[in-house]
Design a protein around this motif. Structure first.
Motif, PDB file in Angstrom:
ATOM      1  N   GLU A 124       0.835  -1.207   0.000  1.00 38.83           N
ATOM      2  CA  GLU A 124       0.000   0.000   0.000  1.00 38.83           C
ATOM      3  C   GLU A 124       0.863   1.247   0.000  1.00 38.83           C
ATOM      4  O   GLU A 124       0.601   2.204  -0.747  1.00 38.83           O
ATOM      5  N   ASN A 125       1.884   1.249   0.817  1.00 35.40           N
ATOM      6  CA  ASN A 125       2.775   2.410   0.870  1.00 35.40           C
ATOM      7  C   ASN A 125       3.507   2.610  -0.456  1.00 35.40           C
ATOM      8  O   ASN A 125       3.638   3.732  -0.955  1.00 35.40           O
ATOM      9  N   ASP A 128       0.428   3.182  -3.401  1.00 31.44           N
ATOM     10  CA  ASP A 128      -0.537   4.267  -3.189  1.00 31.44           C
ATOM     11  C   ASP A 128       0.114   5.580  -2.767  1.00 31.44           C
ATOM     12  O   ASP A 128      -0.427   6.644  -3.054  1.00 31.44           O
ATOM     13  N   TRP A 185      -2.085  -4.470  -8.821  1.00 30.28           N
ATOM     14  CA  TRP A 185      -2.191  -4.140  -7.414  1.00 30.28           C
ATOM     15  C   TRP A 185      -3.626  -4.190  -6.864  1.00 30.28           C
ATOM     16  O   TRP A 185      -3.830  -4.737  -5.767  1.00 30.28           O
ATOM     17  N   ARG A 189      -4.370  -6.472  -3.659  1.00 33.87           N
ATOM     18  CA  ARG A 189      -4.859  -5.897  -2.407  1.00 33.87           C
ATOM     19  C   ARG A 189      -6.149  -6.589  -1.963  1.00 33.87           C
ATOM     20  O   ARG A 189      -6.313  -6.911  -0.788  1.00 33.87           O
TER      21      ARG A 189
END
Length: 202
Positions: A124-125, A128, A185, A189
């Motif tokens: 996520e880091n 995003d 992604w 996720r």
């Protein structure tokens, strides 16, 4: 990246190295197990050696280490317990890519929610917030447990890098390469969140 950054999940919290001596003591205790280092070169000889390595990691460069702590009591361990380490490696901002590697966990959190949630927070880091287009992961061809874990993340197998690096005992290892790209992604996720929801139901 800023060592003060924190990535917090339900089970784990990831932080940068903030106090190399303290972090080294806790990390050494967590990882002082032959099973943890079976397929990983570079086992530190003692706490000062690990502290020196963490100190060196504070210098800005293409890698960034993370300390993995429990965000809540888990598997009989108290909140705040250091359960492992991981890193961003070979960060290339112009190419919008990085690697997740140097991942080690204490044995009693293997096959738990710790690894999938750690990877979810890191991905996520990366995608995003940092705008990565590609995240890759590598492992020793002998480490079938790690290969299965990476595959379960939703990463795509890309092949084998032959005679890639020297193992601690002197043999030369082939390295298995996986990756996730930005277009994949959302599905990755979704799959990780479903795994974590299922784990919380048990």
């Amino acid at each position: 990246m800023d060592p003060a950054i924190e990535l917090r999940g339900r089970v784990v919290t990831l932080t940068g190295v903030r106090d190399p001596e303290r972090d080294a003591r806790e990390l050494y205790e967590a990882l002082d197990d032959d099973r943890v280092w079976r397929h990983v070169a570079g086992r530190p000889a003692d706490i000062p050696a690990l502290a020196g390595r963490l100190e060196d990691a504070l210098v800005p460069g293409p890698s960034f280490p993370w300390i993995v702590r429990l965000a809540t009591p888990y598997r009989g361990l108290p909140e705040g317990t250091v359960v492992g380490q991981t890193s961003y490696l070979d960060v290339s901002v112009p190419d919008a890519r990085l690697e997740i590697g140097s991942t080690l966990y204490r044995h009693d959190v293997w096959a738990s929610a710790v690894n999938p949630e750690t990877k979810l927070l890191l991905l996520e880091n990366a995608f995003d917030r940092l705008g990565a287009g590609r995240v890759q992961l590598k492992t020793d061809i002998r480490n079938e447990r790690s290969q299965r874990a990476i595959d379960r993340l939703g990463a795509r197998y890309e092949g084998v890098l032959r005679r890639y690096q020297r193992r601690a005992e002197g043999t030369v290892r082939d390295t298995v390469l996986f990756s996730i790209v930005a277009e994949e992604w959302p599905d990755v996720r979704r799959g990780l969140n479903e795994r974590l929801r299922s784990a919380s139901d048990r």
